[in-house]
Design an enzyme around this catalytic site. Structure first.
Site, mmCIF file in Angstrom:
data_model
loop_
_atom_site.group_PDB
_atom_site.id
_atom_site.type_symbol
_atom_site.label_atom_id
_atom_site.label_comp_id
_atom_site.label_asym_id
_atom_site.label_seq_id
_atom_site.Cartn_x
_atom_site.Cartn_y
_atom_site.Cartn_z
ATOM 1 N N GLU A 88 0.825 -1.202 0.000
ATOM 2 C CA GLU A 88 0.000 0.000 0.000
ATOM 3 C C GLU A 88 0.867 1.265 0.000
ATOM 4 O O GLU A 88 0.559 2.243 -0.695
ATOM 5 C CB GLU A 88 -0.915 0.010 1.223
ATOM 6 C CG GLU A 88 -1.859 -1.182 1.295
ATOM 7 C CD GLU A 88 -1.306 -2.355 2.087
ATOM 8 O OE1 GLU A 88 -2.094 -3.051 2.741
ATOM 9 O OE2 GLU A 88 -0.069 -2.564 2.048
ATOM 10 N N CYS A 95 -2.290 -4.015 7.171
ATOM 11 C CA CYS A 95 -1.895 -4.252 8.556
ATOM 12 C C CYS A 95 -2.381 -3.110 9.445
ATOM 13 O O CYS A 95 -2.562 -1.967 8.998
ATOM 14 C CB CYS A 95 -0.384 -4.421 8.673
ATOM 15 S SG CYS A 95 0.573 -2.974 8.172
ATOM 16 N N ALA A 112 10.702 -38.831 -6.109
ATOM 17 C CA ALA A 112 10.686 -39.269 -7.507
ATOM 18 C C ALA A 112 10.694 -40.792 -7.516
ATOM 19 O O ALA A 112 11.419 -41.430 -6.750
ATOM 20 C CB ALA A 112 11.896 -38.714 -8.255
ATOM 21 N N ASP A 169 23.231 -40.731 -1.266
ATOM 22 C CA ASP A 169 23.178 -39.848 -2.426
ATOM 23 C C ASP A 169 24.118 -38.651 -2.340
ATOM 24 O O ASP A 169 24.389 -38.002 -3.361
ATOM 25 C CB ASP A 169 21.743 -39.324 -2.623
ATOM 26 C CG ASP A 169 20.753 -40.441 -2.886
ATOM 27 O OD1 ASP A 169 21.196 -41.536 -3.294
ATOM 28 O OD2 ASP A 169 19.544 -40.231 -2.673
ATOM 29 N N GLY A 224 14.439 -40.127 2.958
ATOM 30 C CA GLY A 224 13.967 -41.207 2.117
ATOM 31 C C GLY A 224 12.612 -41.739 2.525
ATOM 32 O O GLY A 224 11.806 -41.056 3.161
ATOM 33 N N THR A 231 11.661 -41.598 6.283
ATOM 34 C CA THR A 231 11.408 -40.211 6.692
ATOM 35 C C THR A 231 10.055 -39.735 6.172
ATOM 36 O O THR A 231 9.260 -39.146 6.912
ATOM 37 C CB THR A 231 12.531 -39.297 6.180
ATOM 38 O OG1 THR A 231 13.786 -39.748 6.706
ATOM 39 C CG2 THR A 231 12.297 -37.857 6.607
ATOM 40 N N HIS A 232 9.780 -40.015 4.892
ATOM 41 C CA HIS A 232 8.491 -39.630 4.325
ATOM 42 C C HIS A 232 7.334 -40.284 5.073
ATOM 43 O O HIS A 232 6.325 -39.643 5.383
ATOM 44 C CB HIS A 232 8.432 -40.023 2.846
ATOM 45 C CG HIS A 232 8.994 -38.992 1.921
ATOM 46 N ND1 HIS A 232 9.929 -39.291 0.961
ATOM 47 C CD2 HIS A 232 8.770 -37.662 1.818
ATOM 48 C CE1 HIS A 232 10.243 -38.193 0.295
ATOM 49 N NE2 HIS A 232 9.556 -37.193 0.803
#
Length: 343
Positions: free
Chosen positions: A73, A100, A179, A224, A283, A286-287
């Protein structure tokens, strides 16, 4: 009450636009402007503002460029030329997020809207931030300015879903991303394999640039050696986090073995440190931990249609409460993005 004296027409039918259609047209411009602050506005939300005179001309516009500097703004009013200042008392200001109402690093934008004396204020959505939450709208209305709320509300909320989740649920917006091969494996017999194409890899780096932190499990990290940074896109590297389920810690933080789960402790830690968004790249264990805990807001699955393996680590299964948001194909790979069907 109709504020615009000009008659906008539908380019296909030639029919005059309704006030709602006019409001949506200018709100779309607000959203366009707001996206320019994607990299530098954080941790503040992305906001765009447009000032329209009674005859339908845009006489000022702006967006929140950088945290600590003028809000949308402020920049919109500053862009109004001196010869157009007298038009403000009949003008409408469009803003994608409620102005705000509190003093932070800058003065309240609601006060500025009142001071400038515009005739009407159109807000895309209410600000969920605890210090605002409708107070800006109330202040503007009490000054006698007409306020319309909820124009393109869904799009305005979507733009700042990270900011909103952070302030509403007191944790980062969590994106689970993996993936997989066409037959549903993350690797080839436990060994890492290239699934993404060069183009979809670039999209992954774009996603990293748009989020605050990225996390993988220790096994994935050791296998990895992922850099988890932004190499194929422009932007800031996300905070790199590696978690070990046997010895839960990251960034020098050791989690207690109390009643609160490790993931809940992690969310609290990230919230306290103002991390608004987190990508979880693996991996599988964890997911699954995040899925089991219900700690996710978005799931991105890339599938290599032309790649399959005989065995490997199985990809996580999608939870039942998902809704497909987008389905795109790039270089033979498919990227599906899911969101919660309901919260």
């Amino acid at each position: 009450m109709k504020q615009n004296k000009v008659s906008f027409q539908n380019p296909w039918t030639g029919e005059p636009l309704s006030q709602q259609e006019i409001d949506e047209m200018f709100m779309r411009r607000c959203l366009q402007l707001a996206k320019n602050g994607r990299q530098n506005a954080k941790p503040n939300p992305m906001v765009g503002a447009v000032i329209v005179s009674a005859d339908g001309r845009i006489i000022g516009e702006g967006y929140h460029v950088r945290c600590g500097e003028g809000h949308a703004e402020v920049n919109a009013f500053a862009s109004v030329r001196p010869e157009n200042e007298p038009l403000l008392h009949e003008a409408t200001i469009y803003v994608s997020l409620e102005p705000c109402s509190h003093y932070g690093k800058t003065p309240p934008c609601a006060d500025l809207v009142v001071k400038k004396g515009v005739k009407r204020c159109v807000c895309g959505c209410v600000d969920p931030f605890a210090k605002v939450q409708g107070r800006g709208i109330q202040k503007i209305r009490e000054a006698g300015i007409e306020v319309t709320v909820g124009v393109l509300e869904k799009e305005c909320l979507e733009l700042n879903k990270r900011f909103i989740t952070y302030n509403t649920h007191k944790r980062p917006y969590v994106i689970l991303k993996w993936a997989q091969t066409v037959n549903g494996f993350l690797d080839d017999g436990g060994k890492g394999m290239a699934i993404s194409s060069p183009f979809t890899k670039m999209l992954s780096h774009k996603l990293r640039a748009e989020n605050d932190a990225i996390l993988v499990g220790r096994i994935t990290d050791e296998r990895d050696h992922s850099q988890l940074n932004v190499r194929d896109w422009s932007g800031k590297d996300p905070l790199r986090l590696v978690i070990d389920r046997n010895h839960p810690c990251f960034e020098g933080l050791d989690f207690s073995q109390g009643k609160t789960s490790v993931l809940d402790q992690m969310m609290d830690h990230l919230y306290i440190n103002k991390v608004q968004s987190l990508i979880v790249e693996g991996g599988a264990i964890t997911h699954q931990a995040f899925l089991d805990a219900g700690l996710w807001d978005e799931i991105r699955v890339e599938t290599a249609v032309g790649k399959s393996v005989e065995k490997g680590t199985e990809a996580p299964r999608l939870p039942h409460d998902v809704r497909l948001l987008t389905h795109e194909e790039y270089d033979g790979n498919v990227i599906d993005i899911y969101e919660r069907s309901k919260y």
